[in-house]
Design a protein around this motif. Structure first.
Motif, short mmCIF file in Angstrom:
data_model
loop_
_atom_site.label_atom_id
_atom_site.label_comp_id
_atom_site.label_asym_id
_atom_site.label_seq_id
_atom_site.Cartn_x
_atom_site.Cartn_y
_atom_site.Cartn_z
N VAL A 140 0.87 -1.17 0.00
CA VAL A 140 0.00 0.00 0.00
C VAL A 140 0.90 1.22 0.00
CG1 VAL A 140 -1.79 1.30 1.21
CG2 VAL A 140 -1.84 -1.20 1.23
N ILE A 141 0.74 2.07 -0.99
CA ILE A 141 1.57 3.26 -1.12
C ILE A 141 0.73 4.47 -0.73
CG2 ILE A 141 2.86 4.73 -2.73
CD1 ILE A 141 3.54 2.24 -4.32
N GLY A 142 1.17 5.15 0.31
CA GLY A 142 0.42 6.26 0.88
C GLY A 142 -0.09 5.87 2.25
N ALA A 143 0.39 6.56 3.28
CA ALA A 143 0.04 6.19 4.65
C ALA A 143 -0.91 7.20 5.30
CB ALA A 143 1.31 6.05 5.50
N GLY A 144 -1.66 7.91 4.46
CA GLY A 144 -2.67 8.84 4.99
C GLY A 144 -3.91 8.11 5.45
N ARG A 184 2.97 -4.45 3.14
CA ARG A 184 4.09 -3.49 3.25
C ARG A 184 3.54 -2.10 2.96
NH1 ARG A 184 7.48 -7.59 0.25
NH2 ARG A 184 8.24 -8.91 1.94
N LEU A 185 3.78 -1.21 3.88
CA LEU A 185 3.24 0.15 3.78
C LEU A 185 4.38 1.11 3.47
CD1 LEU A 185 0.73 1.94 4.09
CD2 LEU A 185 1.21 2.05 6.55
N TYR A 186 4.20 1.89 2.39
CA TYR A 186 5.26 2.83 1.97
C TYR A 186 4.68 4.24 1.87
CZ TYR A 186 8.52 5.43 -0.91
OH TYR A 186 9.37 6.40 -1.39
N ASP A 187 5.49 5.21 2.26
CA ASP A 187 5.15 6.61 2.10
C ASP A 187 6.47 7.38 2.00
OD1 ASP A 187 2.38 8.43 2.88
OD2 ASP A 187 4.30 9.48 2.92
N VAL A 188 6.45 8.49 1.31
CA VAL A 188 7.68 9.29 1.20
C VAL A 188 8.04 9.91 2.54
CG1 VAL A 188 7.42 9.80 -1.26
CG2 VAL A 188 6.31 11.28 0.43
N ARG A 189 7.10 9.90 3.49
CA ARG A 189 7.35 10.42 4.84
C ARG A 189 7.44 9.25 5.81
NH1 ARG A 189 2.06 12.99 5.81
NH2 ARG A 189 1.48 11.18 4.56
N PRO A 190 8.62 8.88 6.25
CA PRO A 190 8.76 7.73 7.14
C PRO A 190 7.93 7.84 8.42
CG PRO A 190 10.90 8.38 6.27
CD PRO A 190 9.93 9.45 5.86
N ASP A 191 7.81 9.07 8.96
CA ASP A 191 7.03 9.22 10.19
C ASP A 191 5.55 8.90 9.96
OD1 ASP A 191 6.96 11.52 8.55
OD2 ASP A 191 6.26 12.76 10.20
N ILE A 240 4.46 6.57 8.00
CA ILE A 240 4.35 5.11 8.04
C ILE A 240 4.25 4.62 9.48
CG2 ILE A 240 5.40 2.93 7.36
CD1 ILE A 240 6.91 4.44 5.19
N ASP A 241 5.12 5.15 10.32
CA ASP A 241 5.12 4.74 11.74
C ASP A 241 3.78 5.06 12.39
OD1 ASP A 241 7.74 3.92 11.42
OD2 ASP A 241 8.59 5.78 12.21
N ASP A 242 3.26 6.26 12.12
CA ASP A 242 1.97 6.65 12.69
C ASP A 242 0.85 5.72 12.21
OD1 ASP A 242 3.17 8.72 14.02
OD2 ASP A 242 2.53 10.27 12.60
N ALA A 243 0.89 5.39 10.92
CA ALA A 243 -0.15 4.55 10.34
C ALA A 243 -0.11 3.14 10.93
CB ALA A 243 -0.02 4.50 8.83
N ILE A 244 1.07 2.59 11.06
CA ILE A 244 1.20 1.24 11.62
C ILE A 244 0.70 1.21 13.06
CG2 ILE A 244 2.87 -0.51 12.35
CD1 ILE A 244 4.42 0.05 9.78
N ALA A 245 1.04 2.24 13.83
CA ALA A 245 0.56 2.32 15.22
C ALA A 245 -0.96 2.43 15.26
CB ALA A 245 1.21 3.51 15.92
N HIS A 287 4.24 -4.33 7.80
CA HIS A 287 5.63 -3.89 7.85
C HIS A 287 5.79 -2.55 7.13
CE1 HIS A 287 6.68 -7.96 9.16
NE2 HIS A 287 5.93 -8.40 8.16
N ALA A 288 6.78 -1.80 7.57
CA ALA A 288 7.16 -0.56 6.88
C ALA A 288 8.09 -0.90 5.73
CB ALA A 288 7.84 0.40 7.85
N ALA A 289 7.93 -0.19 4.61
CA ALA A 289 8.83 -0.31 3.47
C ALA A 289 9.63 0.98 3.38
CB ALA A 289 8.05 -0.56 2.19
#
Length: 501
Positions: free
Chosen positions: A9-13, A31-38, A40-45, A73-75
């Motif tokens: 999934v690309i985009g963690a909004g 696997r979750l990817y975003d150009v903003r690593p933070d 991704i972390d927020d989305a996974i939490a 997982h974060a990508a």
């Protein structure tokens, strides 16, 4: 057909995290990817929190929640997505950005990987055209919040292979949502179908027939929708809604059926977006909508004459007697009587003139849709206020409410209902979606009590055609031309859900 075992999934909004949560529920590694690593972390939490909450409520087992969380997982880079079976893109709504992303992904993922976009408005065909293998590209349009909105549009481009559509449909069914196929067209299915409500409500407001709150009351109480069109505009944001209205109208080459109103643009220019700006079509006190009170009913009852040859004559006479008003039973009305007529499609002025009635004492009553807890009525251009209020007293005497508007061919509820049904019928006529998919998509995606074609069946296709024909004749506007799908099924006496043989 096998389900994807690994999904990117690309985009963690907001949309991306909802899609990722659904993808996890299929048992796949996500696997979750975003150009903003933070992000991704927020989305996974956030997703982990949602899954644990479901476990606490007993919606899923705790072991299943733990397993899904472990599979998320974060990508760090796009190259981390090399082995996935399905990519779902939920990035910024910009065609060039998405085209560039898909071209880059093609150099990373395997040749059998499906590339799907969650775009709500961009051309899937244009997106696919930028790819070396457009057959594996399709739209996969979720609605917010994705876990709760139980419908997903599967949108093939002109170049998309049927196997791609089938695999995406199976994937949607795997997490318990309804997959509806929509051909690539402006607004796809649900946003296109939704224009039937908003555009006609704006036209009624623009014409000065009724104020915002009365239109909303009619839509809620008569047609049975959860929210009126202006409430809905305020909820979604008029800046967003106005752009969609304009985009779909332009996308269909200015089809008059989909024409918006300058009133929508004016609201945006004024910054009256709705709830998020504190002011929209309504004023707000925090999150609470401030709605004007309904007009009181305190007029004296007076003699009432009822149009004798109308289908609703018996119903109206019963209302008059139950209200305690004297019933004028003369072949021609007395000079002081309130005159009640009940046209279908025609306005009060046309009806009064055709019957040779005094227009200053005439009030038209909607006897087709207005027999429930809210009744619809309209005055001629010269109806005296005393007679309008006398009509209000009769129509509300049994505890029902009434919306009395200015003159309009078709009243408010029939106009809006006819436009909703006609828009859906033409979606079927254009083969954008099947009748069953149209009904399910609108019911699930827009919260209607039933699908628009089923609404047409419930209230009668011949009546809807009559209202549209009357409006087309009165206004001379192709906006109200009847869809061939609707007219033919009305003539044949069959359900609007009847597919082509």
């Amino acid at each position: 057909m096998s389900l994807p075992k690994t999904i990117a999934v690309i985009g963690a909004g907001v949309m991306g995290r909802g899609i990722a949560q659904l993808a996890c529920s299929t048992g796949a590694v996500v696997r979750l990817y975003d150009v903003r690593p933070d992000a991704i972390d927020d989305a996974i939490a956030f997703i982990g929190k949602m899954l644990l909450r479901q476990a606490e409520k007993g919606t899923i087992a705790r072991a299943d929640a733990d397993r899904q969380i472990a599979n998320l997982h974060a990508a760090a880079t796009l190259t981390d997505l090399a082995d996935v079976d399905l990519v779902i893109e939920a990035a910024r709504e910009d065609l060039a950005t998405k085209q560039q992303l898909f071209k880059e992904l093609e150099t990373i993922v395997g040749k059998d990987t499906i590339l799907a976009s969650n775009t709500s408005s961009l051309s899937i065909t244009a997106l696919a055209a930028a790819c070396a293998d457009p057959a594996r590209v399709a739209g996969l349009h979720f609605f917010n919040p994705a876990p709760l909105m139980k419908v997903v549009e599967v949108i093939p481009a002109v170049q998309t292979a049927e196997v791609t559509v089938a695999r995406l449909t199976d994937f949607v069914h795997a997490f318990g949502h309804r997959a509806v196929r929509a051909e690539d067209s402006p607004g796809f299915l649900i946003n296109h179908a939704g224009r039937g409500l908003g555009t006609e409500a704006l036209r009624i407001l623009q014409e000065g027939i009724a104020p915002v709150e009365e239109i909303d009351r009619v839509v809620r109480d008569v047609i049975g929708l959860k929210m009126g069109p202006f409430e809905l505009f305020d909820l979604t944001g008029m800046d967003v809604s106005s752009a969609v209205l304009t985009q779909i109208h332009a996308g269909f080459e200015q089809d008059p059926r989909l024409r918006s109103s300058h009133l929508a643009r004016r609201q945006v220019e004024a910054g009256r977006f709705g709830r998020k700006s504190g002011r929209g079509w309504y004023e707000y006190d925090g999150d609470k909508r401030i709605e004007p009170n309904e007009p009181p009913s305190n007029a004296d009852l007076r003699p009432v004459w009822v149009e004798p040859n109308a289908d609703a004559s018996s119903w109206l006479r019963t209302l008059v007697v139950a209200a305690g008003a004297p019933l004028d039973t003369g072949a021609t009305p007395d000079d002081a009587s309130l005159l009640l007529v009940s046209p279908l499609g025609q306005d009060a002025t046309v009806t009064a003139t055709a019957l040779g009635l005094d227009p200053t004492r005439t009030v038209a009553v909607d006897s087709w849709l207005g027999r429930g807890k809210r009744r619809g009525a309209m005055t001629t251009s010269v109806t005296r206020p005393a007679y309008r209020e006398a009509a209000r007293a009769v129509l509300t005497a049994d505890g029902s409410r009434v919306t009395i508007t200015h003159d309009s061919p078709g009243f408010v509820a029939p106009r809006i209902l006819a436009n909703i049904v006609n828009t859906a019928a033409d979606i079927a006529q254009q083969r954008i979606a099947t009748p069953a998919d149209i009904d399910d998509a609108v019911r699930l995606g827009l919260g209607y009590p039933m699908g628009p074609l089923s609404l047409g069946d419930k209230y009668g296709p011949t009546h809807i055609v009559a209202v549209l024909d009357a409006m087309a004749d009165f206004y001379g506007d192709p906006r109200y031309r009847v869809s061939p799908w609707l007219r033919r099924r009305a003539m044949l006496g069959v359900s609007l859900l009847t597919p082509e043989s």
